[in-house]
Design a protein around this motif. Structure first.
Motif, PDB file in Angstrom:
ATOM      1  N   ARG A  35      -3.115  -6.773  -6.574  1.00 57.06           N
ATOM      2  CA  ARG A  35      -3.993  -6.682  -5.418  1.00 57.06           C
ATOM      3  C   ARG A  35      -5.354  -6.202  -5.909  1.00 57.06           C
ATOM      4  O   ARG A  35      -5.459  -5.212  -6.620  1.00 57.06           O
ATOM      5  CB  ARG A  35      -3.416  -5.702  -4.401  1.00 57.06           C
ATOM      6  N   ALA A  65       0.833  -1.188   0.000  1.00 60.55           N
ATOM      7  CA  ALA A  65       0.000   0.000   0.000  1.00 60.55           C
ATOM      8  C   ALA A  65       0.867   1.236   0.000  1.00 60.55           C
ATOM      9  O   ALA A  65       1.953   1.281   0.595  1.00 60.55           O
ATOM     10  CB  ALA A  65      -0.908  -0.007   1.235  1.00 60.55           C
ATOM     11  N   GLU A 108      -2.310 -10.225   3.278  1.00 60.91           N
ATOM     12  CA  GLU A 108      -1.261  -9.906   2.314  1.00 60.91           C
ATOM     13  C   GLU A 108       0.148 -10.124   2.858  1.00 60.91           C
ATOM     14  O   GLU A 108       0.979 -10.752   2.196  1.00 60.91           O
ATOM     15  CB  GLU A 108      -1.416  -8.457   1.849  1.00 60.91           C
ATOM     16  N   THR A 162      -1.766  -2.758  -7.982  1.00 57.87           N
ATOM     17  CA  THR A 162      -3.093  -2.699  -7.388  1.00 57.87           C
ATOM     18  C   THR A 162      -4.130  -2.365  -8.456  1.00 57.87           C
ATOM     19  O   THR A 162      -3.997  -1.371  -9.160  1.00 57.87           O
ATOM     20  CB  THR A 162      -3.156  -1.650  -6.267  1.00 57.87           C
TER      21      THR A 162
END
Length: 313
Positions: A253, A2, A224, A311
């Motif tokens: 993701r 992230a 994750e 992502t």
């Protein structure tokens, strides 16, 4: 991984008259934005895992992002039957057939920060729509939608049983289609990639996008960080591949879950990969039990895995 961001510490925003937060003051949440542009505007953080709590969460993600043509039966809390579809004609969120069958499409042209609420809003509208009438759920994907979430409408004890189809013929089953509908179906079928769900392996989907290559895309249910550690251990010990001619391509993701992807030889049938994927599953499950700190080789392998991860949602 992230994206990281530097956050200001929560502050005590000056109160406006009557005890309300001054709309021009920094938001008390610490975002650094003015209150009127943050929580004062009805702001809500995105739902990272919109399908969490639903049976078959990885398959919900797969049908939303990976699988072109698939269906699965659903049941509502009051016992009504619904057919979940990867996509419906025209990207419609839901429809009610003349025979009363309700269909819910998981792939929508627009979405808000909570896909479960978008789909729940469409399903709630379909449950109230008359037979054979268009479903009018309102603006799907609009911020601040107050509709129900899927978790509020569906029977959570019913498993998700996915059927992958070769084309979109299920759109017209039990109907008397017009020539225009048949033409639309034919056009849609041209975009369907050969896809197979490997049996007994959860949301593991083989797909062949061209005559030169095939992939295995496997939506994993594990958290994750724990999954990345396990994959790093397998990569460092050269156990991450599925066999000769395969390559670990990376991962993406989607809706809070990680989807590892392998490149496969295109001339091998999907069913021929079931044993190799089953063996990998056993290796992965063993690696997931290891709690020792990563070695230097495993840390380097982990960094390499992260560099190839993107992502989608």
């Amino acid at each position: 991984m992230a994206r990281s961001a530097t956050r200001r510490k929560p502050s005590s925003a000056p109160a406006a008259e009557g005890g309300a937060v001054n709309p021009k003051a920094p938001c008390p949440c610490g975002s650094g934005r003015r209150y009127k542009h943050c929580h004062g505007s009805g702001y809500a953080p995105p739902v990272t895992r919109p399908f969490e709590g639903l049976p078959g969460e990885p398959d919900w993600v797969a049908l939303r992002e990976l699988v072109p043509a698939a269906t699965a039966p659903l049941k509502t809390t009051d016992g009504r039957d619904v057919t979940l579809a990867s996509v419906l004609p025209g990207g419609a969120p839901a429809l009610v057939r003349a025979n009363g069958e309700i269909m819910l499409g998981v792939q929508l042209p627009a979405s808000s920060d909570d896909v479960s609420r978008d789909l729940g809003t469409a399903l709630a509208a379909a449950l109230e729509a008359p037979t054979g009438a268009p479903v009018e759920p309102g603006p799907i994907g609009a911020a601040g939608s107050a509709g129900p979430r899927l978790q509020e409408l569906l029977d959570l004890s019913a498993p998700l049983d996915v059927t992958v189809h070769e084309d979109f013929a299920f759109w017209l089953e039990g109907t008397d289609p017009s020539p225009a509908a048949k033409a639309g179906l034919e056009q849609a079928n041209q975009a369907v990639l050969p896809t197979v769900r490997l049996p007994g392996l959860g949301a593991a989907y083989w797909v062949r996008p061209s005559d030169e290559r095939a992939h295995l895309r496997w939506v994993r249910p594990e958290p994750e960080e724990k999954l990345l550690d396990a994959l790093a251990r397998l990569s460092a010990s050269e156990q991450i591949l599925l066999g000769e001619g395969t390559r670990y391509a990376g991962a993406f993701r989607a809706h809070g879950l990680v989807v590892p992807v392998w490149d496969l030889p295109a001339d091998t049938l999907a069913d021929d990969w079931t044993d190799a994927a089953t063996d990998f599953q056993a290796r992965l499950e063993q690696a997931l039990t290891v709690t020792d700190p990563l070695t230097s080789d495993e840390r380097r392998a982990r960094a390499g895995l992260i560099s190839r991860q993107i992502t989608l949602r």
